[in-house]
Design a protein around this motif. Structure first.
Motif: not given
Lengths: 403, 403
Positions: B87-111
């Motif tokens: 879309w952006l005429n740019s390089g390949p782009t990925w999304i790291k989707d942290e909503s798949a963690n418990p309680t649905a956020s990246f905060k689960a990792r730290g806690m």
């Protein structure tokens, strides 16, 4: 990545074959639900599952050409050990936490496969009736596939489901009725403008996608299936899918003939399949004016009733109902004691387990898998702003006598 | 399962050592944040990562004894390919989707790591200040660990976060102020009754847990790091954690000296770290009365500011602000075009990418990873009940000119 070893489609009622390369929904001979049948020898040779992560590791046993395998992160959800077995003086218990899927529910699996297949076979637009989560999952995959989607939902479906489906650009039509009324509207639209109808059992993909839950449980447990699986049941796709999964794994030589006993849980306010199972019927009469806070269980009529009831009998399973109050009580317990906040449907499984352990139907050495089918975050309207510590403590003591 | 190869704790400011077997929060010499240092030779011998799934595969590089490794399903979130690059005429782009963690956020990792460590080292009760998701994650792990938790949250935090934390039996204290005011209340409680304070950078576990995001990206990309990582930044734990992760992977020989350029995104309404970075400061002044719809970015003061700004400079990164309106517009775009509905913080990353591609700072062949740090389902109050097709189409044309 594996080619699909899909061999044919076959009617689940009359066994008539159907072509695999056309967008066909139901059996042209009798109108029954179509099931996918695979070439076991080819699947074996393909070394299933693939390495990597997610539902497409099982592509050899899914009816989706490579062009339709959209990746939103479905599948490979955790199978969480719990302390439930010790609490109940029962066997080890795991929770398959399907809230880790895209759009936060198990519905993503079925829609990944149904919509991927529809796109690869040339669908131009989609339609689906939904009681809640199926709409959100369909909307996400339709958005990724670039296909317009119309959703028919009961007008009283919680706002959360409507907002999520609309964010994914679905056209949401609210219907004054339940999901069977929505189903009629969806079918009418499909007949009128050719939109492909994704309704449960009206196309073969959704059962296939949900089948991967059974594959994963088998793999996660070292190819030794649990003795009991407790599953919250709306239309019953999951029951049919789990049973089909285990049969396919046996045909591949990955497991033997042993099977779990399947426990089907419905809401006391809408339990057509439980009622039919309990009277020994092979079809289920519609449940008029079904009502429950568990939107996923508000399914008064199942088009796949014969397949569901047949799988339940073969598994020597049980069918139970759980009240809305029990679902909320067990959800609170799971959140406060296990750290896992389930949707009401997921909490219903623990309520059922407690009853079946008390009865002795689940033995002290039997391994049990419960399903949490989705996120509680779409059900926050059910929760008070404050907790009630006294009630909590009383209720915990009552339920977890062995604690 | 691997033993922890933790060798020592060391102050991130004055480098003074601290014992690993006691519940120490910050440096006793200077009050700075403590960082974990590992015995690389032992970690190498342990063949990190373990087989299996989730954050504890990296236990050798985490400061948690086996008794504290509670399993709620954190980690191994999907790294999703997207069509954004085209879309952006740019390089390949990925999304790291942290909503798949418990309680649905990246905060689960730290806690998971902070609370697991606290439990294993004998904590009797916990306290945490939170702008939203950290409270939910802490509440879930505290519930699983059987530890009472008190949460101090701004009184205007959306109901969704409060309800979820309370469902997990946390005591939620609402504070008339922002998270820095909550931090003072939490520290006062810790000083008064000995509750262990889980505030960002006030104990060494949360950085360590978030580090696994960096490990996973490296592993998921075949140990070839992307050229650019775009990260939505509240207190900045994630920036410090990603940088630490890559240094540790290099010391293990799993990657070379190459590093991604880190892009730090804050809200235009609360951007203390961006302001400090842009003027070349090595510390960040507090941002008075920070305001944004992205609760995770409403952090007016970072205790780890020196560490964050140092990592940003070493990475030759960039710091940007994004408005609330942009976040909502990009969230809608992602949901309707990618099938991935992000939280506002996640949408901010795409807004930043679009700007940096237009500027030419991100090259056409560079691989980019965006972070979606959590579920949109806690932010449904931001969304209208209906969509606006005309606005949608206009906005899409403007942003995705190459479509």
């Amino acid at each position: 990545m594996s080619d699909s070893a899909l061999d044919r489609l076959e009617c689940g009622h009359c066994a008539a074959p159907a072509p695999t390369d056309q967008l066909i929904g139901t059996c042209r001979a009798c109108g029954g639900p179509l099931l996918a049948v695979y070439d076991t020898a080819r699947a074996r040779a393909d070394r299933i599952p693939d390495a990597g992560r997610g539902l497409w590791r099982w592509a050899g046993l899914l009816p989706v050409p490579e062009a339709g395998r959209f990746e939103l992160g479905a599948g490979d959800t955790p199978l969480l050990p719990t302390g439930i077995g010790e609490w109940l003086n029962s066997g080890p218990t795991w929770i398959k936490d399907e809230s880790a899927n895209p759009t936060a529910s198990f519905k993503a699996r079925g829609m990944a496969v149904a919509i991927g297949r529809a796109k690869a076979l040339g669908a131009g637009s989609l339609v689906v009736p939904s009681a809640g989560n199926a709409a959100c999952a369909a909307a996400a995959y339709a958005a990724r596939a670039g296909l317009p989607l119309t959703v028919f939902m009961p007008a009283d479906v919680p706002r959360s489901f409507q907002v999520e489906a609309r964010a994914h650009a679905a056209r949401v039509e609210l219907v004054d009725g339940l999901i069977d009324d929505c189903g009629q509207r969806a079918q009418a639209m499909a007949d009128r403008d050719g939109s492909f109808n994704l309704a449960t059992f009206r196309e073969p993909g959704r059962v296939e996608g949900k089948k991967t839950m059974g594959f994963e449980i088998a793999e996660q447990m070292g190819w030794r299936l649990p003795e009991v699986i407790i599953y919250p049941t709306g239309g019953g796709t999951g029951i049919v899918a789990l049973w089909k999964a285990f049969n396919e794994l046996e045909s591949l030589g990955l497991i033997g003939p042993e099977r779990p006993r399947l426990v089907m849980v419905q809401s006391a306010g809408c339990a057509p399949l439980v009622r039919a199972f309990d009277v020994g019927a092979d079809q289920a009469d519609p449940w008029p004016a079904g009502a429950t806070c568990a939107d996923g269980l508000r399914v008064p009529r199942s088009f796949g009733d014969r397949l569901v009831l047949d799988a339940m009998r073969r598994s020597r399973g049980r069918a139970l109902t759980v009240s809305d109050a029990e679902m909320l009580e067990y959800a609170r317990l799971m959140a406060s004691r296990l750290g896992l906040f389930p949707c009401p449907e997921g909490a219903a499984c623990l309520a059922a387990q407690v009853r079946l352990v008390e009865e002795g139907w689940i033995g002290a050495d039997e391994r049990v898998v419960l399903f949490n089918t989705g996120s509680p975050l779409k059900y926050l309207h059910l929760w008070p702003n404050s907790t009630h510590p006294e009630h909590t403590a009383d209720s915990d003591r009552r339920i977890f006598a062995h604690d």
